[in-house]
Design an enzyme around this catalytic site. Structure first.
Site, PDB file in Angstrom:
ATOM      1  N   CYS A  70     -32.212 -40.678  80.381  1.00  0.00           N
ATOM      2  CA  CYS A  70     -32.143 -40.807  81.836  1.00  0.00           C
ATOM      3  C   CYS A  70     -33.446 -41.396  82.392  1.00  0.00           C
ATOM      4  O   CYS A  70     -33.722 -42.566  82.182  1.00  0.00           O
ATOM      5  CB  CYS A  70     -31.775 -39.474  82.481  1.00  0.00           C
ATOM      6  SG  CYS A  70     -31.186 -39.648  84.185  1.00  0.00           S
ATOM      7  N   HIS A 129     -27.160 -37.790  79.965  1.00  0.00           N
ATOM      8  CA  HIS A 129     -27.852 -36.619  79.418  1.00  0.00           C
ATOM      9  C   HIS A 129     -27.060 -36.082  78.223  1.00  0.00           C
ATOM     10  O   HIS A 129     -26.232 -35.173  78.379  1.00  0.00           O
ATOM     11  CB  HIS A 129     -27.999 -35.532  80.488  1.00  0.00           C
ATOM     12  CG  HIS A 129     -29.089 -35.789  81.466  1.00  0.00           C
ATOM     13  ND1 HIS A 129     -30.370 -35.306  81.305  1.00  0.00           N
ATOM     14  CD2 HIS A 129     -29.091 -36.515  82.611  1.00  0.00           C
ATOM     15  CE1 HIS A 129     -31.121 -35.696  82.323  1.00  0.00           C
ATOM     16  NE2 HIS A 129     -30.369 -36.439  83.129  1.00  0.00           N
ATOM     17  N   GLU A 177     -27.910 -34.123  75.898  1.00  0.00           N
ATOM     18  CA  GLU A 177     -28.199 -32.721  75.585  1.00  0.00           C
ATOM     19  C   GLU A 177     -27.297 -31.755  76.346  1.00  0.00           C
ATOM     20  O   GLU A 177     -27.180 -30.581  75.971  1.00  0.00           O
ATOM     21  CB  GLU A 177     -29.674 -32.398  75.875  1.00  0.00           C
ATOM     22  CG  GLU A 177     -30.048 -32.250  77.333  1.00  0.00           C
ATOM     23  CD  GLU A 177     -30.336 -33.554  78.056  1.00  0.00           C
ATOM     24  OE1 GLU A 177     -30.902 -33.500  79.169  1.00  0.00           O
ATOM     25  OE2 GLU A 177     -29.998 -34.631  77.512  1.00  0.00           O
TER      26      GLU A 177
END
Length: 241
Positions: free
Chosen positions: A114, A217, A219
């Site tokens: 990001c 993102h 994660e």
């Protein structure tokens, strides 16, 4: 064989909180640390230091992770801030830009996420849309999603010639939490994925695989879908180590 070590640059909690030690607390996202750990990477969190040069940190790790966070300051790509720009934090910008440049000189892999993709592009000579909804009429997709941050909301097409294609395939739905985006791509980078309104969603090094970054993102998404991205990063670290 010891685990490869990846430095994760810290964000800073600027809210007026108590106790006082939390008012300017440096932190990294726990889901990101967990994702790196699942890939066999030992993550260490590093914050900017007013009393040390960023270059002094580089001998302590094998690779660099640039996570999400506030907008990069426009002065680092030669622009004045527009009225619509979100929060910026220049101390982090300065620290990360110096780390990027040093890691590239030393041959240490970089993964951007990001904001990490944006500061990487700025550090290498590219520019950003400060706010796509105000500046880029072609960006019709909702890139600052209103759905919960772990939900995938729009599709990205992955370039068939890219290294990312061998990891994630032709394309997939991703989450999206950004108002800024790449306007002019840095000369040493190439686009690896785009959303269907043309916004660059992933980049790679043009001449080697030292650098890779994604706009979403990973994660916060399903590990079964995104862990291959982190395992590929681990493989890069081991090869360059």
């Amino acid at each position: 064989m010891s685990k490869p070590i990846a430095a994760v640059t810290a964000d800073t909690l600027l809210a007026d909180m108590k106790p006082i030690n939390q008012k300017m607390a440096d932190y990294a996202p726990r889901p990101l640390l967990n994702a790196l750990g699942r890939a066999g990477i030992l993550p260490i969190v590093i914050a900017y230091d007013d009393y040390a040069d960023p270059e002094e940190f580089v001998d302590t790790f094998d690779a660099l992770v640039l996570p999400g966070g506030p907008n990069p300051s426009p002065r680092f790509y030669g622009e004045e801030p527009l009225w619509c720009i979100g929060p910026t934090y220049e101390k982090r910008d300065i620290f990360e830009i110096a780390l990027i440049q040093t890691c590239l000189k030393r041959g240490k892999p970089i993964l951007g996420i990001c904001r990490g993709m944006q500061i990487l592009n700025a550090a290498l000579g590219g520019t950003l849309w400060q706010d796509m909804s105000a500046q880029n009429p072609k960006a019709f997709i909702q890139h600052m999603q209103k759905a919960p941050g772990n939900i995938a909301t729009h599709y990205v097409d992955i370039e068939k010639e890219s290294r990312l294609h061998s990891i994630l395939g032709d394309g997939l739905y991703v989450n999206s939490r950004h108002r800024e985006g790449i306007k002019k791509l840095a000369p040493s980078l190439t686009a690896a994925a785009r959303s269907r309104d043309g916004v660059i969603e992933a980049v790679e090094g043009r001449d080697n695989d030292l650098v890779a970054a994604v706009q979403w993102h990973p994660e916060n998404m399903d590990p079964a879908l995104m862990d291959p991205l982190f395992h590929a990063f681990a493989d890069r670290i081991i090869r360059y180590k």
